[in-house]
Design a protein around this motif. Sequence first.
Motif, PDB file in Angstrom:
ATOM      1  N   HIS A   1       0.284  -1.743  -8.107  1.00 26.26           N
ATOM      2  CA  HIS A   1      -1.120  -2.118  -7.948  1.00 26.26           C
ATOM      3  C   HIS A   1      -1.311  -3.631  -8.113  1.00 26.26           C
ATOM      4  CE1 HIS A   1      -2.936   1.893  -7.661  1.00 26.26           C
ATOM      5  NE2 HIS A   1      -1.997   2.287  -8.502  1.00 26.26           N
TER       6      HIS A   1
ATOM      7  N   LEU B   1      -0.145  -5.296  -4.877  1.00 27.38           N
ATOM      8  CA  LEU B   1      -1.100  -5.059  -3.791  1.00 27.38           C
ATOM      9  C   LEU B   1      -2.294  -5.987  -3.966  1.00 27.38           C
ATOM     10  CD1 LEU B   1      -2.013  -3.531  -1.287  1.00 27.38           C
ATOM     11  CD2 LEU B   1      -2.930  -1.738  -2.799  1.00 27.38           C
ATOM     12  N   GLY B   2      -2.748  -6.139  -5.210  1.00 30.73           N
ATOM     13  CA  GLY B   2      -3.864  -7.040  -5.481  1.00 30.73           C
ATOM     14  C   GLY B   2      -3.528  -8.489  -5.212  1.00 30.73           C
TER      15      GLY B   2
ATOM     16  N   LYS C   1     -10.195  -4.297  -7.069  1.00 26.92           N
ATOM     17  CA  LYS C   1     -10.011  -2.875  -7.395  1.00 26.92           C
ATOM     18  C   LYS C   1      -8.565  -2.577  -7.768  1.00 26.92           C
ATOM     19  CE  LYS C   1     -13.804  -1.061  -4.558  1.00 26.92           C
ATOM     20  NZ  LYS C   1     -14.152  -0.183  -3.405  1.00 26.92           N
ATOM     21  N   SER C   2      -7.627  -3.153  -7.028  1.00 19.18           N
ATOM     22  CA  SER C   2      -6.204  -2.925  -7.319  1.00 19.18           C
ATOM     23  C   SER C   2      -5.824  -3.481  -8.686  1.00 19.18           C
ATOM     24  CB  SER C   2      -5.337  -3.571  -6.232  1.00 19.18           C
ATOM     25  OG  SER C   2      -5.516  -2.934  -4.994  1.00 19.18           O
TER      26      SER C   2
ATOM     27  N   GLN D   1       0.829  -1.200   0.000  1.00 23.21           N
ATOM     28  CA  GLN D   1       0.000   0.000   0.000  1.00 23.21           C
ATOM     29  C   GLN D   1       0.866   1.254   0.000  1.00 23.21           C
ATOM     30  OE1 GLN D   1      -3.582   0.100  -0.072  1.00 23.21           O
ATOM     31  NE2 GLN D   1      -2.998   2.176  -0.657  1.00 23.21           N
TER      32      GLN D   1
ATOM     33  N   PRO E   1       1.632   6.061  -7.482  1.00 14.19           N
ATOM     34  CA  PRO E   1       0.247   5.715  -7.854  1.00 14.19           C
ATOM     35  C   PRO E   1       0.061   5.358  -9.321  1.00 14.19           C
ATOM     36  CG  PRO E   1       0.477   8.081  -7.488  1.00 14.19           C
ATOM     37  CD  PRO E   1       1.744   7.448  -7.002  1.00 14.19           C
TER      38      PRO E   1
ATOM     39  N   VAL F   1       2.136   1.823  -3.495  1.00 18.61           N
ATOM     40  CA  VAL F   1       1.078   2.398  -4.323  1.00 18.61           C
ATOM     41  C   VAL F   1       0.903   3.886  -4.039  1.00 18.61           C
ATOM     42  CG1 VAL F   1      -1.431   2.428  -4.666  1.00 18.61           C
ATOM     43  CG2 VAL F   1      -0.189   0.258  -4.729  1.00 18.61           C
TER      44      VAL F   1
ATOM     45  N   LYS G   1      -7.258  -1.388 -11.481  1.00 19.63           N
ATOM     46  CA  LYS G   1      -6.468  -0.160 -11.627  1.00 19.63           C
ATOM     47  C   LYS G   1      -5.193  -0.435 -12.416  1.00 19.63           C
ATOM     48  CE  LYS G   1      -5.258   4.117 -11.048  1.00 19.63           C
ATOM     49  NZ  LYS G   1      -5.963   5.211 -11.781  1.00 19.63           N
ATOM     50  N   ALA G   2      -4.551  -1.561 -12.133  1.00 17.76           N
ATOM     51  CA  ALA G   2      -3.341  -1.936 -12.866  1.00 17.76           C
ATOM     52  C   ALA G   2      -3.642  -2.099 -14.353  1.00 17.76           C
ATOM     53  CB  ALA G   2      -2.768  -3.230 -12.294  1.00 17.76           C
TER      54      ALA G   2
ATOM     55  N   SER H   1      -8.769  -6.442  -3.580  1.00 19.93           N
ATOM     56  CA  SER H   1      -7.819  -6.971  -4.560  1.00 19.93           C
ATOM     57  C   SER H   1      -8.311  -6.700  -5.975  1.00 19.93           C
ATOM     58  CB  SER H   1      -7.641  -8.477  -4.348  1.00 19.93           C
ATOM     59  OG  SER H   1      -6.878  -9.041  -5.387  1.00 19.93           O
TER      60      SER H   1
END
Length: 219
Positions: free
Chosen positions: A78, A81-82, A106-107, A65, A72, A68, A110-111, A104
């Motif tokens: 990301h 993190l996921g 969402k991460s 986190q 960002p 990230v 985002k990636a 997870s």
Amino acid sequence: MKSTKLYAFVLIGLLGLPALSAEFNSSDNSQQRLHDLQQRWATVNYQLENDKQKQEFEALVADAQQWVEQEPESAPAHIWLGIIKSTYAGAKGGLGALSLAKESKKSLEKALELDPNALDGSAYASLGTLYYKVPGWPFGFGDDDKAQQLLEKALTINPDGIDPNYFYADYWFEQGNYAKAEHYAQKALKAAPRPERPLADEARRAEVNQLLAKIQREQ
């Protein structure tokens, strides 16, 4: 046979060479963070158990986190993190697992927005795995058709990788298509080793062989 266990980057400007040096330092730092998280994750996921494992997963989540937050726009940050949150969900179980799985998701999404090809399409493979491991509506977001689309996309990017082939084999096993499951499991075993990730490779190969044993029992 639906499993409930849930399963993880040039701005020179007007300053010339000093700014270029800073860029390289930033890139080196990102690579080091990636390597560190990968090694620690393999140890936590494959060698620890019970409360010690959960404690170390919490530390991994916090460090990922932080990466990230500091970078960002880094797709690998990301992705990892996921990955960490999804595997922590599998270890944790219970009501908290679904919450981690949603985070997870969402991460990883985002990636994919940032760079869908990052880390050989790992976001597709990890997200696809979530879609077939997580229960469907009304309890979760699970969707076998979506899972298949994502896993096939991962294989388009990295057709010979151990992870996407293993996940796709496991997907087909859960669908009851044992011939396809065996085909992709065998492809996973033929994957080239990753010198920077020996523990993860060793453990994944063991998982592939366990899956093949289950396939043989079903055939």
